[in-house]
Design a protein around this motif. Structure first.
Motif, PDB file in Angstrom:
ATOM      1  N   GLY A  68       0.941  -1.323  -0.008  1.00 50.64           N
ATOM      2  CA  GLY A  68       0.118  -0.027   0.103  1.00 50.64           C
ATOM      3  C   GLY A  68       0.848   1.235   0.000  1.00 50.64           C
ATOM      4  N   TRP A  69       2.241   1.182   0.078  1.00 52.19           N
ATOM      5  CA  TRP A  69       3.032   2.175  -0.313  1.00 52.19           C
ATOM      6  C   TRP A  69       2.588   2.903  -1.383  1.00 52.19           C
ATOM      7  N   PRO A  70       2.177   4.328  -1.575  1.00 53.07           N
ATOM      8  CA  PRO A  70       1.948   4.845  -2.924  1.00 53.07           C
ATOM      9  C   PRO A  70       2.706   4.581  -4.154  1.00 53.07           C
ATOM     10  N   LEU A  71       4.335   4.357  -3.775  1.00 50.66           N
ATOM     11  CA  LEU A  71       5.008   4.318  -4.994  1.00 50.66           C
ATOM     12  C   LEU A  71       5.260   2.996  -5.006  1.00 50.66           C
ATOM     13  N   THR A  73       4.298   0.188  -6.752  1.00 50.09           N
ATOM     14  CA  THR A  73       3.795  -0.158  -8.025  1.00 50.09           C
ATOM     15  C   THR A  73       5.079   0.010  -9.053  1.00 50.09           C
ATOM     16  N   PHE A  74       5.420   1.293  -9.025  1.00 56.05           N
ATOM     17  CA  PHE A  74       6.605   1.769  -9.609  1.00 56.05           C
ATOM     18  C   PHE A  74       7.801   1.014  -9.617  1.00 56.05           C
ATOM     19  N   ALA A  75       7.951   0.286  -8.250  1.00 56.37           N
ATOM     20  CA  ALA A  75       9.085  -0.663  -8.004  1.00 56.37           C
ATOM     21  C   ALA A  75       9.098  -2.082  -8.451  1.00 56.37           C
ATOM     22  N   THR A  76       7.680  -2.541  -8.383  1.00 58.77           N
ATOM     23  CA  THR A  76       7.409  -3.728  -8.404  1.00 58.77           C
ATOM     24  C   THR A  76       6.549  -4.441  -9.623  1.00 58.77           C
ATOM     25  N   VAL A  77       6.245  -3.504 -10.479  1.00 58.64           N
ATOM     26  CA  VAL A  77       5.388  -3.889 -11.549  1.00 58.64           C
ATOM     27  C   VAL A  77       6.548  -4.577 -12.294  1.00 58.64           C
ATOM     28  N   GLN A 169      -4.993   6.872 -10.169  1.00 55.40           N
ATOM     29  CA  GLN A 169      -4.747   6.619  -8.741  1.00 55.40           C
ATOM     30  C   GLN A 169      -3.376   5.946  -8.413  1.00 55.40           C
ATOM     31  N   ILE A 170      -2.894   5.209  -9.563  1.00 54.01           N
ATOM     32  CA  ILE A 170      -1.581   4.632  -9.680  1.00 54.01           C
ATOM     33  C   ILE A 170      -0.397   5.675  -9.576  1.00 54.01           C
ATOM     34  N   VAL A 171      -0.643   6.555 -10.341  1.00 56.54           N
ATOM     35  CA  VAL A 171       0.483   7.777 -10.512  1.00 56.54           C
ATOM     36  C   VAL A 171       0.192   8.639  -9.172  1.00 56.54           C
ATOM     37  N   ALA A 172      -0.861   8.787  -8.299  1.00 61.77           N
ATOM     38  CA  ALA A 172      -0.999   9.678  -7.122  1.00 61.77           C
ATOM     39  C   ALA A 172       0.167   9.207  -6.392  1.00 61.77           C
ATOM     40  N   THR A 173       0.477  10.276  -5.337  1.00 56.09           N
ATOM     41  CA  THR A 173       1.381   9.901  -4.437  1.00 56.09           C
ATOM     42  C   THR A 173       0.715  10.393  -3.006  1.00 56.09           C
ATOM     43  N   PRO A 177      -3.053   3.741   1.745  1.00 54.46           N
ATOM     44  CA  PRO A 177      -2.511   2.445   1.441  1.00 54.46           C
ATOM     45  C   PRO A 177      -3.892   1.690   0.971  1.00 54.46           C
ATOM     46  N   GLU A 178      -4.784   1.837   1.651  1.00 56.16           N
ATOM     47  CA  GLU A 178      -5.994   0.868   1.155  1.00 56.16           C
ATOM     48  C   GLU A 178      -6.316   1.176  -0.421  1.00 56.16           C
ATOM     49  N   ASP A 179      -6.628   2.694  -0.755  1.00 53.15           N
ATOM     50  CA  ASP A 179      -6.673   3.059  -1.954  1.00 53.15           C
ATOM     51  C   ASP A 179      -5.843   2.677  -3.095  1.00 53.15           C
ATOM     52  N   ALA A 180      -4.643   2.519  -2.522  1.00 57.02           N
ATOM     53  CA  ALA A 180      -3.321   2.229  -3.504  1.00 57.02           C
ATOM     54  C   ALA A 180      -3.509   0.640  -3.892  1.00 57.02           C
ATOM     55  N   MET A 181      -3.964   0.065  -2.900  1.00 58.48           N
ATOM     56  CA  MET A 181      -4.001  -1.549  -3.267  1.00 58.48           C
ATOM     57  C   MET A 181      -5.252  -2.009  -4.152  1.00 58.48           C
ATOM     58  N   ALA A 182      -6.081  -1.192  -3.618  1.00 56.28           N
ATOM     59  CA  ALA A 182      -7.572  -1.291  -4.315  1.00 56.28           C
ATOM     60  C   ALA A 182      -7.179  -1.010  -5.875  1.00 56.28           C
ATOM     61  N   ALA A 183      -6.666   0.211  -5.907  1.00 53.35           N
ATOM     62  CA  ALA A 183      -6.497   0.525  -7.507  1.00 53.35           C
ATOM     63  C   ALA A 183      -5.574  -0.577  -8.130  1.00 53.35           C
ATOM     64  N   ASN A 184      -4.638  -0.833  -7.320  1.00 53.09           N
ATOM     65  CA  ASN A 184      -3.942  -2.236  -8.104  1.00 53.09           C
ATOM     66  C   ASN A 184      -4.707  -3.394  -8.658  1.00 53.09           C
ATOM     67  N   ARG A 185      -5.426  -3.615  -7.461  1.00 51.01           N
ATOM     68  CA  ARG A 185      -6.268  -4.943  -7.755  1.00 51.01           C
ATOM     69  C   ARG A 185      -7.023  -4.716  -8.941  1.00 51.01           C
ATOM     70  N   ASP A 186      -7.854  -3.453  -8.995  1.00 51.17           N
ATOM     71  CA  ASP A 186      -8.757  -3.264 -10.109  1.00 51.17           C
ATOM     72  C   ASP A 186      -8.035  -3.169 -11.397  1.00 51.17           C
ATOM     73  N   ILE A 187      -6.899  -2.630 -11.449  1.00 53.60           N
ATOM     74  CA  ILE A 187      -6.399  -2.229 -12.966  1.00 53.60           C
ATOM     75  C   ILE A 187      -5.850  -3.794 -13.449  1.00 53.60           C
ATOM     76  N   VAL A 188      -5.339  -4.480 -12.316  1.00 48.29           N
ATOM     77  CA  VAL A 188      -5.003  -5.829 -12.652  1.00 48.29           C
ATOM     78  C   VAL A 188      -6.258  -6.761 -13.446  1.00 48.29           C
ATOM     79  N   ALA A 189      -7.268  -6.338 -12.736  1.00 50.32           N
ATOM     80  CA  ALA A 189      -8.557  -7.343 -13.096  1.00 50.32           C
ATOM     81  C   ALA A 189      -9.108  -6.777 -14.523  1.00 50.32           C
ATOM     82  N   VAL A 190      -9.126  -5.475 -14.629  1.00 52.18           N
ATOM     83  CA  VAL A 190      -9.402  -4.957 -15.938  1.00 52.18           C
ATOM     84  C   VAL A 190      -8.486  -5.292 -17.015  1.00 52.18           C
TER      85      VAL A 190
END
Length: 403
Positions: A68-71, A73-77, A169-173, A177-190
């Motif tokens: 849920g750290w906002p950045l 995704t930039f490191a782990t995608v 949401q993914i580029v927002a800083t 943490p909850e919204d960051a994780m939800a945005a990642n889950r949702d974009i992977v689903a789409v």
């Protein structure tokens, strides 16, 4: 770094006055560095002892970076932006076929067609007088690159609004943490739904080609790499061009003398694009790179494993590289030899879609101001709400009047 973003230029100028490399603190009190001077950044971006892979991110490997750290995704995608060496070359070669000069040129007609449709819709929304304020970002600067990249990738129109919202949401800083994780889950689903649809019904699009791609040794994209690549292409393929068009319109409306130079043929629309990239870079600070050993850049030691931001918005206005008038928007600086900006990157990770972004922005700006030569921003610069991010550099809305 201010998680709420805001205009970066005043803070950048203060940092640059101290040196080309600055220690910074990221959200969550994570210690990092930013390379902000033009020459230092150019050296750093192509340095053989600088990596993109998160295995080199010491704090992450030591378990100090929470989910849920906002950045994060930039490191782990998994994709080109976090790959090094052979892995990077393999991923880049699979995608680069869609961005050859010939393939990009073949899209020109479609870009012109979409631009014309959007301008017709703008005119209708502006009313007969043309004095009704319209959000140019939402109704022009966004749908053009989003429509083109989605068409290129074979993403159905029904997903486009959702993908833009999630990208934001993914580029927002400043995101929780909850919204960051939800945005990642949702974009992977789409994107998984997009991949499933293209697997079932392949087309002439890049996603279908990536799914089918096999190199001579039988290598191909893994499932995670496919989703990571689509994620990168969607975000990089529209957020940056959206900011570029928005920032260029703001610059021209605030500098009518420069707009006149283009309208009188004394400067080109290509000059506008390049000067906007330099003067108000669509990406402010891009995460992450990591030195693989203690590295001295412009006299400052960056310890091994430190997460480093590439400070594109700062480097663009570095007076040491661009002259004492670096903070002036001036299209005439392109008449003679000039220092090239770094806003599309440098080295092995140079932006793959740079020619497409340049083409989209050039066509969009030329057609927009040819159709509406008196177009103007309807509010003051201070009234424009800024991006809630220090990664992207732009405003959230751009209300304009057409006449």
């Amino acid at each position: 770094m201010d998680p709420a973003g805001g205009c970066p230029h005043a803070a950048n100028a203060r940092l640059l006055a101290r040196g080309a490399v600055a220690p910074v603190v990221l959200p969550g009190d994570v210690e990092a560095m930013a390379v902000i001077g033009h020459d230092a950044l150019k050296e750093f971006l192509s340095h053989p002892d600088v990596a993109k892979g998160a295995t080199h991110f010491t704090a992450l490997q030591e378990g100090l970076i929470p989910d849920g750290w906002p950045l994060k995704t930039f490191a782990t995608v998994q994709g080109m932006t976090t790959a090094d060496g052979d892995d990077h070359r393999r991923l880049r070669s699979l995608v680069s076929k869609a961005f050859t000069t010939r393939r990009v040129e073949a899209l020109r007609g479609r870009v012109e067609e979409v631009t014309a449709e959007l301008l017709d819709a703008l005119e209708a929304a502006g009313g007969e007088s043309g004095h009704h304020a319209i959000d140019l970002r939402a109704h022009f600067a966004l749908p053009l690159p989003m429509g083109v990249i989605c068409e290129l990738l074979g993403v159905d129109a029904e997903y486009q609004d959702q993908l833009h919202h999630l990208s934001n949401q993914i580029v927002a800083t400043d995101i929780s943490p909850e919204d960051a994780m939800a945005a990642n889950r949702d974009i992977v689903a789409v994107l998984s739904a997009v991949a499933a649809s293209r697997t079932e019904k392949p087309g002439e699009d890049l996603t279908s080609a990536l799914i089918a791609a096999r190199e001579e040794d039988g290598d191909r994209l893994s499932g995670h790499e496919l989703i990571g690549t689509l994620l990168l292409m969607i975000i990089a393929g529209h957020e940056t061009t959206l900011n570029l068009i928005t920032n260029a319109v703001r610059a021209l409306c605030r500098h009518r003398d420069q707009l006149e130079l283009v309208q009188n043929g004394k400067a080109s629309w290509s000059d506008v694009v390049e000067e906007t990239l330099r003067w108000d870079s669509p990406v402010s600070f891009f995460p992450f790179r990591y030195p693989t050993r203690d590295l001295t850049v412009d006299g400052t030691v960056i310890p091994r494993g430190t997460p480093v931001l590439a400070g594109y918005s700062a480097a663009g206005r570095d007076k040491a590289a661009h002259g004492e008038d670096a903070d002036v928007f001036d299209l005439t600086r392109y008449t003679g030899p000039t220092t090239r900006h770094l806003s599309l990157g440098h080295g092995a990770h140079f932006c793959l879609g740079s020619s497409l972004a340049r083409m989209e922005a050039t066509i969009a700006l030329e057609r927009l101001f040819t159709r509406f030569p008196n177009l103007d921003v309807a509010v003051t610069e201070g009234e424009l709400p800024r991006h809630a991010s220090f990664v992207g550099n732009s405003v959230q809305q751009l209300p304009v009047t057409l006449r």
